[in-house]
Scaffold this motif. Structure first.
Motif, PDB file in Angstrom:
ATOM      1  N   VAL A  13       0.853  -1.181   0.000  1.00  8.91           N
ATOM      2  CA  VAL A  13       0.000   0.000   0.000  1.00  8.91           C
ATOM      3  C   VAL A  13       0.893   1.235   0.000  1.00  8.91           C
ATOM      4  O   VAL A  13       1.715   1.409   0.901  1.00  8.91           O
ATOM      5  CB  VAL A  13      -0.940  -0.001   1.230  1.00  8.91           C
ATOM      6  N   THR A  14       0.745   2.085  -1.019  1.00 10.17           N
ATOM      7  CA  THR A  14       1.596   3.266  -1.146  1.00 10.17           C
ATOM      8  C   THR A  14       0.913   4.539  -0.661  1.00 10.17           C
ATOM      9  O   THR A  14       1.556   5.569  -0.560  1.00 10.17           O
ATOM     10  CB  THR A  14       2.037   3.460  -2.606  1.00 10.17           C
ATOM     11  N   GLU A  15      -0.367   4.473  -0.366  1.00  8.68           N
ATOM     12  CA  GLU A  15      -1.090   5.630   0.138  1.00  8.68           C
ATOM     13  C   GLU A  15      -1.538   5.355   1.567  1.00  8.68           C
ATOM     14  O   GLU A  15      -1.441   4.229   2.042  1.00  8.68           O
ATOM     15  CB  GLU A  15      -2.294   5.930  -0.756  1.00  8.68           C
ATOM     16  N   SER A  16      -2.009   6.352   2.238  1.00  7.01           N
ATOM     17  CA  SER A  16      -2.470   6.185   3.613  1.00  7.01           C
ATOM     18  C   SER A  16      -3.900   5.648   3.610  1.00  7.01           C
ATOM     19  O   SER A  16      -4.822   6.308   3.131  1.00  7.01           O
ATOM     20  CB  SER A  16      -2.423   7.537   4.337  1.00  7.01           C
ATOM     21  N   ILE A  17      -4.059   4.418   4.115  1.00  8.79           N
ATOM     22  CA  ILE A  17      -5.389   3.810   4.233  1.00  8.79           C
ATOM     23  C   ILE A  17      -5.594   3.445   5.691  1.00  8.79           C
ATOM     24  O   ILE A  17      -5.031   2.466   6.181  1.00  8.79           O
ATOM     25  CB  ILE A  17      -5.537   2.573   3.324  1.00  8.79           C
ATOM     26  N   PRO A  18      -6.378   4.261   6.416  1.00 10.79           N
ATOM     27  CA  PRO A  18      -6.612   3.957   7.826  1.00 10.79           C
ATOM     28  C   PRO A  18      -7.437   2.688   8.003  1.00 10.79           C
ATOM     29  O   PRO A  18      -8.299   2.368   7.197  1.00 10.79           O
ATOM     30  CB  PRO A  18      -7.382   5.181   8.342  1.00 10.79           C
ATOM     31  N   VAL A  19      -7.139   1.959   9.089  1.00 17.17           N
ATOM     32  CA  VAL A  19      -7.867   0.746   9.444  1.00 17.17           C
ATOM     33  C   VAL A  19      -8.585   1.018  10.759  1.00 17.17           C
ATOM     34  O   VAL A  19      -7.973   1.486  11.725  1.00 17.17           O
ATOM     35  CB  VAL A  19      -6.915  -0.460   9.567  1.00 17.17           C
ATOM     36  N   ILE A  20      -9.873   0.711  10.789  1.00 15.29           N
ATOM     37  CA  ILE A  20     -10.727   1.027  11.934  1.00 15.29           C
ATOM     38  C   ILE A  20     -11.169  -0.254  12.622  1.00 15.29           C
ATOM     39  O   ILE A  20     -11.596  -1.215  11.958  1.00 15.29           O
ATOM     40  CB  ILE A  20     -11.966   1.822  11.464  1.00 15.29           C
ATOM     41  N   ASP A  21     -11.048  -0.277  13.939  1.00 16.14           N
ATOM     42  CA  ASP A  21     -11.612  -1.355  14.751  1.00 16.14           C
ATOM     43  C   ASP A  21     -13.104  -1.054  14.856  1.00 16.14           C
ATOM     44  O   ASP A  21     -13.500  -0.054  15.457  1.00 16.14           O
ATOM     45  CB  ASP A  21     -10.953  -1.366  16.133  1.00 16.14           C
ATOM     46  N   THR A  22     -13.949  -1.896  14.270  1.00 18.65           N
ATOM     47  CA  THR A  22     -15.377  -1.591  14.227  1.00 18.65           C
ATOM     48  C   THR A  22     -16.055  -1.717  15.587  1.00 18.65           C
ATOM     49  O   THR A  22     -17.144  -1.179  15.780  1.00 18.65           O
ATOM     50  CB  THR A  22     -16.113  -2.470  13.197  1.00 18.65           C
ATOM     51  N   MET A  23     -15.414  -2.382  16.538  1.00 16.33           N
ATOM     52  CA  MET A  23     -16.000  -2.499  17.874  1.00 16.33           C
ATOM     53  C   MET A  23     -15.865  -1.188  18.656  1.00 16.33           C
ATOM     54  O   MET A  23     -16.714  -0.870  19.489  1.00 16.33           O
ATOM     55  CB  MET A  23     -15.345  -3.643  18.650  1.00 16.33           C
ATOM     56  N   THR A  24     -14.792  -0.440  18.384  1.00 19.79           N
ATOM     57  CA  THR A  24     -14.563   0.822  19.100  1.00 19.79           C
ATOM     58  C   THR A  24     -14.726   2.033  18.196  1.00 19.79           C
ATOM     59  O   THR A  24     -14.777   3.162  18.687  1.00 19.79           O
ATOM     60  CB  THR A  24     -13.143   0.864  19.693  1.00 19.79           C
ATOM     61  N   ASP A  25     -14.804   1.809  16.892  1.00 18.29           N
ATOM     62  CA  ASP A  25     -14.867   2.852  15.869  1.00 18.29           C
ATOM     63  C   ASP A  25     -13.638   3.769  15.911  1.00 18.29           C
ATOM     64  O   ASP A  25     -13.717   4.930  15.563  1.00 18.29           O
ATOM     65  CB  ASP A  25     -16.163   3.666  15.982  1.00 18.29           C
ATOM     66  N   GLU A  26     -12.506   3.218  16.341  1.00 19.96           N
ATOM     67  CA  GLU A  26     -11.239   3.953  16.434  1.00 19.96           C
ATOM     68  C   GLU A  26     -10.277   3.482  15.351  1.00 19.96           C
ATOM     69  O   GLU A  26     -10.219   2.293  15.035  1.00 19.96           O
ATOM     70  CB  GLU A  26     -10.583   3.731  17.799  1.00 19.96           C
ATOM     71  N   ILE A  27      -9.493   4.420  14.832  1.00 13.90           N
ATOM     72  CA  ILE A  27      -8.420   4.062  13.901  1.00 13.90           C
ATOM     73  C   ILE A  27      -7.315   3.404  14.712  1.00 13.90           C
ATOM     74  O   ILE A  27      -6.837   3.983  15.694  1.00 13.90           O
ATOM     75  CB  ILE A  27      -7.886   5.298  13.154  1.00 13.90           C
ATOM     76  N   ILE A  28      -6.926   2.192  14.294  1.00 14.08           N
ATOM     77  CA  ILE A  28      -5.878   1.473  15.032  1.00 14.08           C
ATOM     78  C   ILE A  28      -4.559   1.436  14.269  1.00 14.08           C
ATOM     79  O   ILE A  28      -3.558   0.950  14.786  1.00 14.08           O
ATOM     80  CB  ILE A  28      -6.318   0.043  15.393  1.00 14.08           C
ATOM     81  N   GLY A  29      -4.552   1.937  13.027  1.00 15.88           N
ATOM     82  CA  GLY A  29      -3.324   1.952  12.255  1.00 15.88           C
ATOM     83  C   GLY A  29      -3.586   2.177  10.784  1.00 15.88           C
ATOM     84  O   GLY A  29      -4.685   2.581  10.387  1.00 15.88           O
ATOM     85  N   GLN A  30      -2.541   1.884   9.985  1.00 13.58           N
ATOM     86  CA  GLN A  30      -2.589   2.068   8.536  1.00 13.58           C
ATOM     87  C   GLN A  30      -2.298   0.736   7.855  1.00 13.58           C
ATOM     88  O   GLN A  30      -1.477  -0.050   8.337  1.00 13.58           O
ATOM     89  CB  GLN A  30      -1.532   3.093   8.087  1.00 13.58           C
ATOM     90  N   LEU A  31      -2.947   0.520   6.737  1.00 13.18           N
ATOM     91  CA  LEU A  31      -2.725  -0.691   5.960  1.00 13.18           C
ATOM     92  C   LEU A  31      -1.317  -0.668   5.372  1.00 13.18           C
ATOM     93  O   LEU A  31      -0.896   0.331   4.797  1.00 13.18           O
ATOM     94  CB  LEU A  31      -3.766  -0.755   4.846  1.00 13.18           C
ATOM     95  N   GLY A  32      -0.564  -1.768   5.551  1.00 10.24           N
ATOM     96  CA  GLY A  32       0.793  -1.866   5.019  1.00 10.24           C
ATOM     97  C   GLY A  32       0.849  -2.642   3.719  1.00 10.24           C
ATOM     98  O   GLY A  32       1.471  -2.214   2.749  1.00 10.24           O
ATOM     99  N   ASN A  33       0.204  -3.808   3.696  1.00 15.34           N
ATOM    100  CA  ASN A  33       0.027  -4.565   2.458  1.00 15.34           C
ATOM    101  C   ASN A  33      -1.209  -5.429   2.614  1.00 15.34           C
ATOM    102  O   ASN A  33      -1.744  -5.584   3.712  1.00 15.34           O
ATOM    103  CB  ASN A  33       1.280  -5.353   2.048  1.00 15.34           C
TER     104      ASN A  33
END
Length: 116
Positions: A13-33
């Motif tokens: 992944v070359t762009e910033s794609i946030p990953v969200i924990d749907t149980m907390t609705d919080e961003i927990i990081g960025q997709l790496g591959n």
């Protein structure tokens, strides 16, 4: 030469794609591959190895495509060079056939772009 023995092709992944924990609705990081069977997360939140998570991310132009919802198993985690971050490897446990196909198409598009 690095030999990649994973079964499913992955796309870095070359762009910033946030990953969200749907149980907390919080961003927990960025997709790496990403592959159709799992993903690498650059985590900015503490996660528990061998735990199950429900995650959401968006593929497409600037991460604004249709949401991808997956149930995942955290297989491993190692500290990254950046304080407060870790690399986390997940395998998909639950994903719809449509969303798996969307990921497969996204990975192939990256391979085709790289081939020129």
């Amino acid at each position: 030469m690095i030999h990649d023995s994973r079964r499913a092709p992955r796309r870095h992944v070359t762009e910033s794609i946030p990953v969200i924990d749907t149980m907390t609705d919080e961003i927990i990081g960025q997709l790496g591959n990403l592959s159709e069977s799992g993903m690498l997360l650059i985590a900015s939140a503490p996660l528990v190895e061998d735990a199950l998570y429900q995650l959401r991310f968006h593929l497409g132009a600037r991460g604004m495509g249709a949401p991808v919802n997956v149930g995942v198993h955290l297989l491993w985690s190692v500290d990254a060079n950046t304080p407060g971050q870790s690399w986390c490897g997940f395998r998909f446990l639950t994903i719809s056939d449509d969303q798996r196909g969307h990921i497969r198409d996204w990975v192939r598009a990256g391979e085709e772009a790289a081939a020129g």
